[in-house]
Enzyme design. Structure first.
Site, PDB file in Angstrom:
ATOM      1  N   SER A  58     -42.062 -82.848 -33.964  1.00  0.00           N
ATOM      2  CA  SER A  58     -41.738 -82.596 -35.602  1.00  0.00           C
ATOM      3  C   SER A  58     -41.596 -83.394 -36.487  1.00  0.00           C
ATOM      4  CB  SER A  58     -41.082 -81.399 -35.606  1.00  0.00           C
ATOM      5  OG  SER A  58     -40.973 -80.287 -34.768  1.00  0.00           O
ATOM      6  N   TRP A  72     -54.472 -84.576 -33.624  1.00  0.00           N
ATOM      7  CA  TRP A  72     -54.785 -83.212 -34.895  1.00  0.00           C
ATOM      8  C   TRP A  72     -55.269 -81.638 -33.662  1.00  0.00           C
ATOM      9  CZ3 TRP A  72     -59.941 -84.793 -37.574  1.00  0.00           C
ATOM     10  CH2 TRP A  72     -59.418 -85.857 -38.634  1.00  0.00           C
ATOM     11  N   LYS A  73     -54.876 -82.564 -32.659  1.00  0.00           N
ATOM     12  CA  LYS A  73     -55.179 -81.362 -32.018  1.00  0.00           C
ATOM     13  C   LYS A  73     -56.236 -79.779 -31.711  1.00  0.00           C
ATOM     14  CE  LYS A  73     -50.077 -81.185 -31.274  1.00  0.00           C
ATOM     15  NZ  LYS A  73     -49.092 -80.810 -30.756  1.00  0.00           N
ATOM     16  N   GLY A 127     -48.362 -84.370 -34.811  1.00  0.00           N
ATOM     17  CA  GLY A 127     -49.353 -83.408 -35.038  1.00  0.00           C
ATOM     18  C   GLY A 127     -49.898 -83.078 -35.959  1.00  0.00           C
ATOM     19  N   GLY A 128     -48.271 -81.909 -36.474  1.00  0.00           N
ATOM     20  CA  GLY A 128     -48.906 -81.319 -37.503  1.00  0.00           C
ATOM     21  C   GLY A 128     -49.025 -82.027 -39.023  1.00  0.00           C
TER      22      GLY A 128
HETATM   23  P1  PGA Z   1     -45.836 -81.953 -33.432  1.00  0.00           P
HETATM   24  O1  PGA Z   1     -46.785 -82.816 -32.393  1.00  0.00           O
HETATM   25  O2  PGA Z   1     -45.909 -83.284 -34.812  1.00  0.00           O
HETATM   26  O3  PGA Z   1     -46.751 -80.449 -34.374  1.00  0.00           O
HETATM   27  O4  PGA Z   1     -44.151 -81.429 -33.162  1.00  0.00           O
HETATM   28  C1  PGA Z   1     -46.610 -83.832 -31.935  1.00  0.00           C
HETATM   29  C2  PGA Z   1     -47.715 -83.349 -30.362  1.00  0.00           C
HETATM   30  O5  PGA Z   1     -47.787 -83.001 -30.049  1.00  0.00           O
HETATM   31  O6  PGA Z   1     -47.856 -85.017 -30.486  1.00  0.00           O
END
Ligand code: PGA
Length: 251
Positions: free
Chosen positions: A214, A10-11, A235-236
């Site tokens: 991504s 989730w960051k 991530g996103g």
């Molecule tokens: P992202 O991030 O899927 O938004 O590119 C992946 C990650 O940093 O773990």
């Protein structure tokens, strides 16, 4: 046999309330299907205790996104591996490229963090990956090998069973630019070979190697179809139940 894993990262997103809602949404969606992979969510520290107490962690694993490189003491603002473990979280993401780039986490620091995480019975999702200039210079294999050697090759084969690797080419993170399935497979096979040279085939074959950068429902299937790609670090797309489940369903 190694596990297939889809793990969210989730960051620095979601308030506590929003995070609990998202975790409940993911759990509800998981209850409607039988996933062919383990599913984990990586959340900010402050969410961990509440979420670990809210969801069934046997069905939905809970991970921190970082932990301190010190045991305890006068390190204002830091969160130790023991504290993470005490929340009920089972995993910790370490070595994410954002931690390396923005917070100066070196291979040496990460080595300490990994040891502390393992000492507290956490499983480690360890991130590796080259930046664009390194790939353009043809150095991606050297960079990734060094990242593994410098922070993980001090571990015993037994410790290694608690390590999940995540190959995240930095140029693909949050950019919408995914590595091709061929690029991912090529690097994952190289990583597995690197592990095999140190720990033997059996250990290498048992190691889950996730792809990150991504990853979306539209490209997950193609990425996961590769023999050495054992899932994704997301991530996103992990911030939205439907998107995240679209990736889980790719298995
Ligand atoms: P992202 O991030 O899927 O938004 O590119 C992946 C990650 O940093 O773990």
């Amino acid at each position: 046999m190694r596990k297939n894993i889809v793990a969210g990262n989730w960051k620095m997103n979601k308030t506590l309330q929003e995070g609990v809602e998202l975790a409940k949404g993911v759990e509800a969606a998981l209850n409607e299907r039988t996933p062919n992979c383990d599913v984990i969510i990586g959340t900010p520290f402050i969410h961990l205790a509440t979420i670990a107490a809210t969801v069934d962690t046997k069905k939905l694993g809970v991970s921190a996104e970082n932990c301190a490189d010190k045991v305890s003491g006068a390190y204002t603002g830091e969160v130790s591996a023991a504290m993470v473990a005490s929340t009920g979280a089972e995993y910790v993401i370490l070595g994410h490229s954002e931690r390396r780039a923005y917070y100066g986490e070196t291979a040496e620091i990460l080595k300490e963090k990994v040891l502390l995480a393992l000492a507290n019975n956490l499983k480690v999702i360890f991130c590796i990956g080259e930046v664009l200039e390194e790939r353009e210079a043809g150095k991606e294999f050297d960079v990734v090998k060094a990242q593994i050697e410098e922070s993980l090759f001090n571990l015993s084969a037994e410790d290694w069973s608690k390590i999940i690797l995540a190959y995240e080419p930095v140029w693909a993170i949050g950019t919408g630019k995914t590595a091709t399935a061929e690029q991912a497979q090529e690097m994952h096979a190289f990583i597995r070979k690197t592990v095999a040279e140190k720990y033997g085939e059996e250990v290498a074959e048992a190691t889950s190697i996730l792809y990150g950068g991504s990853c979306k429902p539209s490209n997950a299937k193609e990425l996961f179809a590769n023999k050495d790609v054992d899932g994704g670090l997301i991530g996103g797309a992990s911030l939205d139940v439907e998107q995240f489940m679209g990736i889980v369903d790719a298995f």
